[in-house]
Scaffold this motif. Structure first.
Motif, PDB file in Angstrom:
ATOM      1  N   ARG A 148       0.836  -1.184   0.000  1.00  0.00           N
ATOM      2  CA  ARG A 148       0.000   0.000   0.000  1.00  0.00           C
ATOM      3  C   ARG A 148       0.873   1.237   0.000  1.00  0.00           C
ATOM      4  O   ARG A 148       1.823   1.333   0.740  1.00  0.00           O
ATOM      5  CB  ARG A 148      -0.876   0.010   1.258  1.00  0.00           C
ATOM      6  N   LEU A 155      -0.381   8.429  -4.627  1.00  0.00           N
ATOM      7  CA  LEU A 155      -0.729   9.508  -5.546  1.00  0.00           C
ATOM      8  C   LEU A 155      -1.396  10.639  -4.797  1.00  0.00           C
ATOM      9  O   LEU A 155      -2.289  10.434  -4.003  1.00  0.00           O
ATOM     10  CB  LEU A 155      -1.676   8.976  -6.620  1.00  0.00           C
ATOM     11  N   VAL A 156      -0.932  11.802  -5.077  1.00  0.00           N
ATOM     12  CA  VAL A 156      -1.556  12.974  -4.478  1.00  0.00           C
ATOM     13  C   VAL A 156      -2.546  13.518  -5.484  1.00  0.00           C
ATOM     14  O   VAL A 156      -2.257  13.622  -6.657  1.00  0.00           O
ATOM     15  CB  VAL A 156      -0.491  14.039  -4.157  1.00  0.00           C
ATOM     16  N   GLY A 189       3.375  13.139  -5.777  1.00  0.00           N
ATOM     17  CA  GLY A 189       4.203  14.135  -5.108  1.00  0.00           C
ATOM     18  C   GLY A 189       5.638  13.647  -4.965  1.00  0.00           C
ATOM     19  O   GLY A 189       5.881  12.459  -4.814  1.00  0.00           O
ATOM     20  N   PHE A 190       6.576  14.579  -5.008  1.00  0.00           N
ATOM     21  CA  PHE A 190       7.990  14.240  -4.860  1.00  0.00           C
ATOM     22  C   PHE A 190       8.239  13.570  -3.513  1.00  0.00           C
ATOM     23  O   PHE A 190       9.085  12.702  -3.388  1.00  0.00           O
ATOM     24  CB  PHE A 190       8.808  15.536  -4.979  1.00  0.00           C
ATOM     25  N   ASN A 191       7.496  13.996  -2.507  1.00  0.00           N
ATOM     26  CA  ASN A 191       7.712  13.472  -1.155  1.00  0.00           C
ATOM     27  C   ASN A 191       6.704  12.403  -0.755  1.00  0.00           C
ATOM     28  O   ASN A 191       6.591  12.067   0.403  1.00  0.00           O
ATOM     29  CB  ASN A 191       7.671  14.619  -0.149  1.00  0.00           C
ATOM     30  N   ALA A 192       5.967  11.899  -1.735  1.00  0.00           N
ATOM     31  CA  ALA A 192       4.851  11.025  -1.391  1.00  0.00           C
ATOM     32  C   ALA A 192       5.200   9.552  -1.378  1.00  0.00           C
ATOM     33  O   ALA A 192       4.376   8.733  -1.042  1.00  0.00           O
ATOM     34  CB  ALA A 192       3.700  11.259  -2.363  1.00  0.00           C
ATOM     35  N   ASP A 199      -3.671  10.553   5.650  1.00  0.00           N
ATOM     36  CA  ASP A 199      -3.588   9.367   4.798  1.00  0.00           C
ATOM     37  C   ASP A 199      -2.530   8.361   5.273  1.00  0.00           C
ATOM     38  O   ASP A 199      -1.756   7.835   4.479  1.00  0.00           O
ATOM     39  CB  ASP A 199      -3.316   9.803   3.345  1.00  0.00           C
ATOM     40  N   TYR A 202       0.208   8.611   6.801  1.00  0.00           N
ATOM     41  CA  TYR A 202       1.619   8.879   6.514  1.00  0.00           C
ATOM     42  C   TYR A 202       2.074  10.222   7.064  1.00  0.00           C
ATOM     43  O   TYR A 202       1.607  11.272   6.636  1.00  0.00           O
ATOM     44  CB  TYR A 202       1.840   8.853   4.999  1.00  0.00           C
ATOM     45  N   PRO A 211       3.044  14.766   3.584  1.00  0.00           N
ATOM     46  CA  PRO A 211       3.038  15.148   2.172  1.00  0.00           C
ATOM     47  C   PRO A 211       1.826  14.590   1.426  1.00  0.00           C
ATOM     48  O   PRO A 211       1.348  15.226   0.489  1.00  0.00           O
ATOM     49  CB  PRO A 211       4.344  14.557   1.630  1.00  0.00           C
ATOM     50  N   LEU A 212       1.322  13.443   1.849  1.00  0.00           N
ATOM     51  CA  LEU A 212       0.131  12.898   1.180  1.00  0.00           C
ATOM     52  C   LEU A 212      -1.063  13.789   1.439  1.00  0.00           C
ATOM     53  O   LEU A 212      -1.901  13.998   0.561  1.00  0.00           O
ATOM     54  CB  LEU A 212      -0.163  11.473   1.664  1.00  0.00           C
ATOM     55  N   ASP A 261       2.363  18.910  -1.044  1.00  0.00           N
ATOM     56  CA  ASP A 261       3.614  18.143  -1.070  1.00  0.00           C
ATOM     57  C   ASP A 261       4.629  18.644  -0.049  1.00  0.00           C
ATOM     58  O   ASP A 261       5.839  18.620  -0.288  1.00  0.00           O
ATOM     59  CB  ASP A 261       4.214  18.131  -2.481  1.00  0.00           C
ATOM     60  N   VAL A 262       4.140  19.105   1.092  1.00  0.00           N
ATOM     61  CA  VAL A 262       5.051  19.578   2.143  1.00  0.00           C
ATOM     62  C   VAL A 262       5.651  18.376   2.867  1.00  0.00           C
ATOM     63  O   VAL A 262       4.975  17.384   3.085  1.00  0.00           O
ATOM     64  CB  VAL A 262       4.306  20.502   3.136  1.00  0.00           C
ATOM     65  N   CYS A 263       6.912  18.458   3.190  1.00  0.00           N
ATOM     66  CA  CYS A 263       7.511  17.387   3.997  1.00  0.00           C
ATOM     67  C   CYS A 263       8.564  17.927   4.958  1.00  0.00           C
ATOM     68  O   CYS A 263       8.527  17.650   6.136  1.00  0.00           O
ATOM     69  CB  CYS A 263       8.086  16.280   3.122  1.00  0.00           C
ATOM     70  N   THR A 283       8.626  22.180   0.382  1.00  0.00           N
ATOM     71  CA  THR A 283       7.797  21.255  -0.389  1.00  0.00           C
ATOM     72  C   THR A 283       8.532  20.712  -1.608  1.00  0.00           C
ATOM     73  O   THR A 283       9.513  21.280  -2.069  1.00  0.00           O
ATOM     74  CB  THR A 283       6.502  21.921  -0.906  1.00  0.00           C
ATOM     75  N   GLY A 284       7.973  19.631  -2.133  1.00  0.00           N
ATOM     76  CA  GLY A 284       8.503  19.036  -3.353  1.00  0.00           C
ATOM     77  C   GLY A 284       8.257  19.906  -4.570  1.00  0.00           C
ATOM     78  O   GLY A 284       8.731  19.590  -5.659  1.00  0.00           O
ATOM     79  N   ASN A 318      12.503  15.066   1.533  1.00  0.00           N
ATOM     80  CA  ASN A 318      11.809  14.793   2.804  1.00  0.00           C
ATOM     81  C   ASN A 318      12.201  15.666   3.999  1.00  0.00           C
ATOM     82  O   ASN A 318      11.342  16.069   4.762  1.00  0.00           O
ATOM     83  CB  ASN A 318      11.995  13.341   3.236  1.00  0.00           C
TER      84      ASN A 318
END
Lengths: 348, 362
Positions: free
Chosen positions: A2, A7-8, A341-344, B270, B272, B290-291, B313-315, B329-330, B357
């Protein structure tokens, strides 16, 4: 797995149709494949019972045939690695793979030499996931010493029977949780505020794209790349799933076909904007190529991954799936208004 | 992570030409990995998001071990990376590449001992399927002295406790093997924990786990608050519909506590949390998802939810001033954030670097 492709949601998603994508996916793929899987795993369990009652070459052969059929149906269903199949570690229980450290083999060999009848009298459900599913049953039916099943090996057959029944029970539970009327299916088919786990059409679309990407990633990273190795000298067909039963290529073909069927049921070739429909047909083209090429594999997996021309066939399929994977995560996701997302990516 | 020496030296020159006092030791500087135009970098930046030093690296970076006193850091590759690079934050020395030991890879986090003589890194002994903390002798060119068993699988973040003698390791519990990409190999038997290691002996002096029904809640990122309690951020590997709490606190000698926040926050996060930080007072904790595209804030003393800020997309989050964190953010944005307000420092532009990250205060 999972969240491997988390996906964002970027923006409002283009609806696949006025009714959304969930209903046609359930009707066109989920229900028929779950029904087939439930049926063939029940047949497998019944067949192994017959084998235990009447050991012989014909009953062993019938059990192995039933195993191959159920495994083919598993290949299709395995693409749905979310919701009911992900809950309660069911995917891992049905298919403990990859097994980088050979845990399943050690455990099943240990069980087969233990004669711990009490240990399995209540079934396999409480045992290690590595003992509960297809890899453990494959060793029992095809691994070293399995020919004793034809001559009569009550203990080994009891183990096979317990695993086969467990597989059938999990298959039935998954199908039941997908059944019309279940809260999960309701939210997948008609996402809405207050429903769980899907509240919007975008979330359902995201789940389908993730499922496609996850399945392709699994086939490449867990099933094809490890036995291929980086070069022919490093090939090791025994790192492939189902090499003992010689069902490696058929299993992978079934999984890719599952991806293809899920894609078709989602209807992207009709529902995407016209200038994006090529994406769906390009994915299908790659999947078709992979399936056709794997169908030409001749040798058993132990040799095939290291020996031309079979090695080239596996490598070609891996590359085709890589292309399909890129098309799914980049182009299809973008065409649906989803972005990663880049960080996802979790695991970090 | 081979360093392009010429590029690095060019950048060093640029850094050297920065206004005098720019790298004064009292100034707040931050470290982050990032991607720009398909290239990967490690950056030293100031609180306005301006670059002070940039190191090109070969692949995606993750977090850092930082020797705050001597202004030295080690940038780690993202798991399952086998490379790291030690560098002087002021750019006064040539950076030194490190390679993971045979059969090990880095997980992306590490710490220095208070005297700066040792560096510890979270690593994977992947054939044995167990986590270790690698020990490096800083004065001997980061020679690897050995390793400690950190009491679990998949150690991720590690922080030094205020006593200066104990490391707290987040054993995320997820088994991976580099031959299998990032596939998670043991979801059915995950057993995450927090382990406190005596950094002199490697003894595990305390270890705590979450309740058994949360065995799929991977403890991943850590920060120590003003009172010395460890805050942790988690990601959940179980059924997506479960939505367990993702943020917790552990005080030595007590059971870990989990904080859920208001209804619906968990759904939006989500399952995460990507990074955790405190403000400069250590009294407010920030957790990014970020999710969910949000940072949630918590009162470190009570665990009370204080508010949240949305940011796609903040981390990366790091201490900025009392009540505030710097967030990245990314998509290239950098914000000054508090529980009640946010102010853009750098906006989202396609030409901006994609911040990875973690953002770390030197």
């Amino acid at each position: 797995m999972r969240g491997l492709w988390a996906l964002v949601l970027l923006a409002a998603v283009l609806p696949a149709s006025a009714e959304g994508v969930g209903r046609p996916v359930i009707d066109g793929f989920v229900e028929p494949s779950n029904a087939a899987f439930t049926r063939s795993t029940a047949d497998l369990a019944a067949s192994v019972e017959v084998l235990c009652d009447k050991p012989g070459n014909d009953t062993l052969s019938a059990s192995r045939t039933a195993f191959a059929t159920a495994l083919d149906d598993w290949g299709h269903v395995s693409v749905l690695r979310f919701g009911p199949l992900a809950a309660d570690s069911r995917f891992e229980k049905l298919f403990f793979w990859p097994d980088a450290r050979g845990i399943g083999l050690k455990q099943v060999q240990g069980l087969l030499t233990s004669s711990d009848l009490d240990g399995i009298s209540s079934g396999m459900a409480g045992k290690s996931a590595a003992l509960q599913g297809f890899p453990a049953l494959e060793f029992t039916l095809y691994g070293a010493g399995s020919d004793s099943l034809a001559a009569g090996d009550p203990w080994r057959c009891s183990v096979a029977s317990a695993i086969a029944s467990n597989i059938a029970a999990i298959a039935a539970t998954v199908a039941q949780e997908w059944n019309a009327g279940s809260p999960f299916a309701a939210s997948f088919a008609a996402p809405a505020e207050g429903r769980e786990p899907y509240r919007t059409e975008a979330e359902v679309q995201g789940e389908i794209v993730k499922a496609l990407a996850t399945a392709l990633q699994f086939i490449r990273s867990a099933e094809l790349a490890p036995p291929l190795g980086e070069e022919p000298a490093k090939a090791n067909g025994k790192r492939a799933p189902m090499w003992r039963s010689r069902l490696t290529a058929p299993l992978i073909v079934a999984q890719i076909d599952g991806v293809r069927q899920l894609l078709a049921a989602a209807g992207y070739e009709r529902s995407l904007p016209e200038d994006s429909r090529y994406i769906a047909s390009s994915i299908r083209f790659e999947l078709d190529n992979a399936i056709r090429t794997l169908g030409q594999v001749e040798g058993p997996a132990e040799q095939a991954f290291g020996t031309e021309p079979d090695r080239g066939r596996f490598a070609f399929a891996e590359l085709a799936l890589h292309h399909a994977s890129e098309l799914v995560t980049r182009d299809l996701a973008a065409a649906l208004g989803l972005t990663m997302g880049f960080n996802a990516l979790d695991g970090d | 992570m081979e360093i392009d020496r010429r590029t690095f030296l060019t950048l060093l020159g640029a850094a050297a030409m920065a206004p005098s006092g720019a790298l004064a030791s009292e100034e707040q500087l931050y470290l982050a990995a990032r991607a720009r135009g398909g290239r990967h970098e490690v950056a030293v930046l100031d609180a306005r998001g301006a670059d002070r030093l940039v190191l090109p690296i070969e692949d995606r970076g993750h977090s850092f071990a930082i020797d705050h006193g001597r202004r030295t850091a080690v940038a780690f590759a993202r798991a399952p990376g086998r490379y790291a690079v030690a560098f002087d934050i002021a750019g006064k020395a040539v950076p030194q590449p490190l390679v993971a030991a045979e059969g090990r890879h880095f997980f992306g986090h590490g710490i220095f001992s208070p005297d700066g003589r040792l560096m510890f890194a979270s690593e994977n002994d992947y054939e044995a399927g167990k986590g270790v903390t690698g020990i490096y002798d800083v004065g001997k060119g980061f020679a690897r002295l050995g390793e400690f068993d950190c009491g679990g699988i998949g150690p991720h973040d590690v922080v030094l406790m205020p006593d200066g003698k104990t490391a707290c390791v987040a054993n995320g519990g997820i088994l991976t093997h580099p031959d299998y990409d990032k596939l998670k190999l043991n979801l059915d038997t995950m057993a995450p924990s927090l382990a406190y290691l005596d950094i002199a002996s490697g003894d595990i002096v305390e270890q705590v786990s979450l309740p058994a029904d949360l065995h799929k809640l991977s403890i991943r990122h850590l920060i120590v608050d003003a009172s010395g309690a460890v805050w942790f951020g988690c990601q959940y590997e179980g059924d997506a519909g479960d939505r367990p709490p993702l943020v917790g606190r552990h005080r030595r000698g007590h059971e870990p506590e989990l904080f859920a926040g208001p209804p619906d926050l968990l759904r939006r996060m989500d399952n995460y949390v990507g990074s955790v930080s405190v403000d400069t007072s250590g009294e407010i904790v920030a957790t990014s998802s970020p999710l969910g595209g949000l940072v949630a804030f918590w009162d470190a003393a009570t665990g009370r939810y204080l508010g949240e800020q949305s940011m796609a997309d903040v981390c990366g989050v790091a201490p900025l001033k009392p009540g505030h964190v710097l967030a990245t953010t990314g998509r290239g944005a950098v914000d000054d954030m508090s529980p009640s307000a946010r102010a853009a420092i750098l906006g989202e532009f396609a030409t901006n670097p994609a911040w990875d990250n973690h953002l770390r205060l030197v």
